[in-house]
Scaffold this motif. Structure first.
Motif, PDB file in Angstrom:
ATOM      1  N   SER A 147      12.436 110.221  -7.955  1.00  0.00           N
ATOM      2  CA  SER A 147      11.841 111.477  -8.400  1.00  0.00           C
ATOM      3  C   SER A 147      12.606 112.684  -7.856  1.00  0.00           C
ATOM      4  CB  SER A 147      10.378 111.553  -7.959  1.00  0.00           C
ATOM      5  OG  SER A 147       9.639 110.557  -8.613  1.00  0.00           O
ATOM      6  N   ARG A 148      13.202 112.547  -6.682  1.00  0.00           N
ATOM      7  CA  ARG A 148      13.990 113.637  -6.098  1.00  0.00           C
ATOM      8  C   ARG A 148      15.407 113.692  -6.645  1.00  0.00           C
ATOM      9  NH1 ARG A 148      11.056 112.037  -1.591  1.00  0.00           N
ATOM     10  NH2 ARG A 148      12.673 110.665  -0.863  1.00  0.00           N
ATOM     11  N   SER A 149      15.869 112.594  -7.222  1.00  0.00           N
ATOM     12  CA  SER A 149      17.241 112.541  -7.722  1.00  0.00           C
ATOM     13  C   SER A 149      17.340 113.131  -9.122  1.00  0.00           C
ATOM     14  CB  SER A 149      17.722 111.083  -7.766  1.00  0.00           C
ATOM     15  OG  SER A 149      18.960 111.005  -8.443  1.00  0.00           O
ATOM     16  N   PRO A 150      18.292 114.045  -9.350  1.00  0.00           N
ATOM     17  CA  PRO A 150      18.495 114.547 -10.711  1.00  0.00           C
ATOM     18  C   PRO A 150      19.020 113.460 -11.654  1.00  0.00           C
ATOM     19  CG  PRO A 150      20.010 115.598  -9.166  1.00  0.00           C
ATOM     20  CD  PRO A 150      19.129 114.700  -8.379  1.00  0.00           C
ATOM     21  N   LEU A 151      19.478 112.350 -11.085  1.00  0.00           N
ATOM     22  CA  LEU A 151      19.977 111.230 -11.883  1.00  0.00           C
ATOM     23  C   LEU A 151      18.887 110.223 -12.217  1.00  0.00           C
ATOM     24  CD1 LEU A 151      23.372 110.655 -10.028  1.00  0.00           C
ATOM     25  CD2 LEU A 151      22.892 112.074 -12.037  1.00  0.00           C
ATOM     26  N   LEU A 152      17.672 110.441 -11.717  1.00  0.00           N
ATOM     27  CA  LEU A 152      16.474 109.636 -12.006  1.00  0.00           C
ATOM     28  C   LEU A 152      16.477 108.256 -11.355  1.00  0.00           C
ATOM     29  CD1 LEU A 152      16.070 110.359 -15.832  1.00  0.00           C
ATOM     30  CD2 LEU A 152      15.260 111.727 -13.898  1.00  0.00           C
ATOM     31  N   VAL A 153      17.428 107.972 -10.495  1.00  0.00           N
ATOM     32  CA  VAL A 153      17.530 106.667  -9.840  1.00  0.00           C
ATOM     33  C   VAL A 153      17.402 106.866  -8.334  1.00  0.00           C
ATOM     34  CG1 VAL A 153      18.989 104.642  -9.427  1.00  0.00           C
ATOM     35  CG2 VAL A 153      18.973 105.736 -11.676  1.00  0.00           C
ATOM     36  N   GLY A 154      16.588 106.022  -7.711  1.00  0.00           N
ATOM     37  CA  GLY A 154      16.404 106.081  -6.268  1.00  0.00           C
ATOM     38  C   GLY A 154      16.381 104.686  -5.673  1.00  0.00           C
ATOM     39  N   ILE A 155      16.737 104.637  -4.408  1.00  0.00           N
ATOM     40  CA  ILE A 155      16.783 103.367  -3.675  1.00  0.00           C
ATOM     41  C   ILE A 155      16.067 103.574  -2.347  1.00  0.00           C
ATOM     42  CG2 ILE A 155      18.306 101.701  -2.526  1.00  0.00           C
ATOM     43  CD1 ILE A 155      20.440 102.386  -4.638  1.00  0.00           C
ATOM     44  N   ALA A 156      15.378 102.552  -1.902  1.00  0.00           N
ATOM     45  CA  ALA A 156      14.809 102.540  -0.554  1.00  0.00           C
ATOM     46  C   ALA A 156      15.147 101.200   0.074  1.00  0.00           C
ATOM     47  CB  ALA A 156      13.301 102.756  -0.585  1.00  0.00           C
ATOM     48  N   CYS A 157      15.399 101.223   1.375  1.00  0.00           N
ATOM     49  CA  CYS A 157      15.748  99.977   2.062  1.00  0.00           C
ATOM     50  C   CYS A 157      15.250 100.008   3.499  1.00  0.00           C
ATOM     51  CB  CYS A 157      17.255  99.745   2.026  1.00  0.00           C
ATOM     52  SG  CYS A 157      18.221 101.047   2.803  1.00  0.00           S
ATOM     53  N   ASN A 158      15.116  98.809   4.033  1.00  0.00           N
ATOM     54  CA  ASN A 158      14.845  98.627   5.449  1.00  0.00           C
ATOM     55  C   ASN A 158      15.706  97.454   5.906  1.00  0.00           C
ATOM     56  OD1 ASN A 158      13.442  96.242   4.682  1.00  0.00           O
ATOM     57  ND2 ASN A 158      11.440  97.238   4.799  1.00  0.00           N
ATOM     58  N   VAL A 159      15.422  96.891   7.043  1.00  0.00           N
ATOM     59  CA  VAL A 159      16.275  95.822   7.565  1.00  0.00           C
ATOM     60  C   VAL A 159      16.057  94.476   6.867  1.00  0.00           C
ATOM     61  CG1 VAL A 159      16.549  96.889   9.825  1.00  0.00           C
ATOM     62  CG2 VAL A 159      14.679  95.284   9.442  1.00  0.00           C
ATOM     63  N   LYS A 160      15.092  94.383   5.964  1.00  0.00           N
ATOM     64  CA  LYS A 160      14.803  93.127   5.275  1.00  0.00           C
ATOM     65  C   LYS A 160      14.987  93.178   3.771  1.00  0.00           C
ATOM     66  CE  LYS A 160      11.354  91.687   8.656  1.00  0.00           C
ATOM     67  NZ  LYS A 160       9.964  91.341   8.856  1.00  0.00           N
ATOM     68  N   GLN A 161      14.825  94.355   3.171  1.00  0.00           N
ATOM     69  CA  GLN A 161      14.744  94.435   1.712  1.00  0.00           C
ATOM     70  C   GLN A 161      15.297  95.764   1.210  1.00  0.00           C
ATOM     71  OE1 GLN A 161      10.652  94.148   0.396  1.00  0.00           O
ATOM     72  NE2 GLN A 161      11.238  92.801  -1.278  1.00  0.00           N
ATOM     73  N   LEU A 162      15.750  95.752  -0.060  1.00  0.00           N
ATOM     74  CA  LEU A 162      16.218  96.951  -0.748  1.00  0.00           C
ATOM     75  C   LEU A 162      15.586  96.981  -2.126  1.00  0.00           C
ATOM     76  CD1 LEU A 162      19.589  98.617  -0.791  1.00  0.00           C
ATOM     77  CD2 LEU A 162      18.793  97.736  -2.978  1.00  0.00           C
ATOM     78  N   VAL A 163      15.124  98.159  -2.542  1.00  0.00           N
ATOM     79  CA  VAL A 163      14.457  98.337  -3.828  1.00  0.00           C
ATOM     80  C   VAL A 163      15.171  99.438  -4.602  1.00  0.00           C
ATOM     81  CG1 VAL A 163      12.305  99.066  -4.933  1.00  0.00           C
ATOM     82  CG2 VAL A 163      12.227  97.581  -2.940  1.00  0.00           C
ATOM     83  N   ILE A 164      15.472  99.167  -5.870  1.00  0.00           N
ATOM     84  CA  ILE A 164      16.066 100.154  -6.759  1.00  0.00           C
ATOM     85  C   ILE A 164      14.996 100.544  -7.779  1.00  0.00           C
ATOM     86  CG2 ILE A 164      17.860 100.604  -8.480  1.00  0.00           C
ATOM     87  CD1 ILE A 164      19.555  98.448  -7.006  1.00  0.00           C
ATOM     88  N   HIS A 165      14.803 101.852  -7.935  1.00  0.00           N
ATOM     89  CA  HIS A 165      13.737 102.337  -8.806  1.00  0.00           C
ATOM     90  C   HIS A 165      14.279 103.366  -9.788  1.00  0.00           C
ATOM     91  CE1 HIS A 165       9.575 102.350  -9.828  1.00  0.00           C
ATOM     92  NE2 HIS A 165       9.178 101.920  -8.647  1.00  0.00           N
ATOM     93  N   TYR A 166      13.566 103.512 -10.895  1.00  0.00           N
ATOM     94  CA  TYR A 166      13.864 104.486 -11.938  1.00  0.00           C
ATOM     95  C   TYR A 166      12.638 105.364 -12.088  1.00  0.00           C
ATOM     96  CZ  TYR A 166      15.344 106.181 -16.549  1.00  0.00           C
ATOM     97  OH  TYR A 166      15.719 106.962 -17.612  1.00  0.00           O
ATOM     98  N   ARG A 167      12.836 106.666 -12.130  1.00  0.00           N
ATOM     99  CA  ARG A 167      11.711 107.600 -12.122  1.00  0.00           C
ATOM    100  C   ARG A 167      10.733 107.377 -13.280  1.00  0.00           C
ATOM    101  NH1 ARG A 167      12.743 113.850 -11.508  1.00  0.00           N
ATOM    102  NH2 ARG A 167      14.142 113.445 -13.257  1.00  0.00           N
ATOM    103  N   ASN A 168      11.191 106.897 -14.416  1.00  0.00           N
ATOM    104  CA  ASN A 168      10.316 106.732 -15.572  1.00  0.00           C
ATOM    105  C   ASN A 168       9.501 105.440 -15.546  1.00  0.00           C
ATOM    106  OD1 ASN A 168      11.213 109.179 -16.511  1.00  0.00           O
ATOM    107  ND2 ASN A 168      12.783 108.295 -17.815  1.00  0.00           N
TER     108      ASN A 168
END
Length: 112
Positions: free
Chosen positions: A55-76
């Motif tokens: 939601s903060r990215s003008p490209l509509l793609v965001g990622i979150a990660c920690n030491v175990k997992q990574l998630v790729i998300h799309y604002r829509n």
């Protein structure tokens, strides 16, 4: 254009210090020529943080990660339904492809 404005980028939220663990994903994004921006958080739920990053990215793609997992998300997409989820046990090729695919989502071209 104001030269002080930030370049549009995929926003990546790290929950704790984990950038080195996910370096292959970052290289995959860079291979596709898409910039990314790193930010740190003390805590949070990955799906929500990834959606907020998108939601903060003008490209509509965001990622979150920690030491175990990574998630790729799309604002829509709904916040509870990320596009891709990786665990740390995935091999380097899977991580690199995830980065490629996050960037390809920005470009609007087919995934690998």
């Amino acid at each position: 254009m104001d030269s002080r404005q930030e370049v549009p980028a995929i926003v990546i939220t790290a929950i704790g210090e984990c950038q080195a663990l996910w370096q292959e994903v970052l290289w995959g994004i860079e291979e596709e020529g898409i910039p990314w921006r790193w930010q740190l958080l003390a805590n949070g739920e990955l799906n929500t943080c990834a959606w907020q990053a998108a939601s903060r990215s003008p490209l509509l793609v965001g990622i979150a990660c920690n030491v175990k997992q990574l998630v790729i998300h799309y604002r829509n997409l709904p916040a509870s339904a990320p596009l891709f989820t990786l665990t740390l046990s995935e091999n380097n090729l899977a991580r690199r492809n995830a980065g490629n695919n996050a960037a390809r989502l920005v470009k609007g071209i087919p995934f690998r």
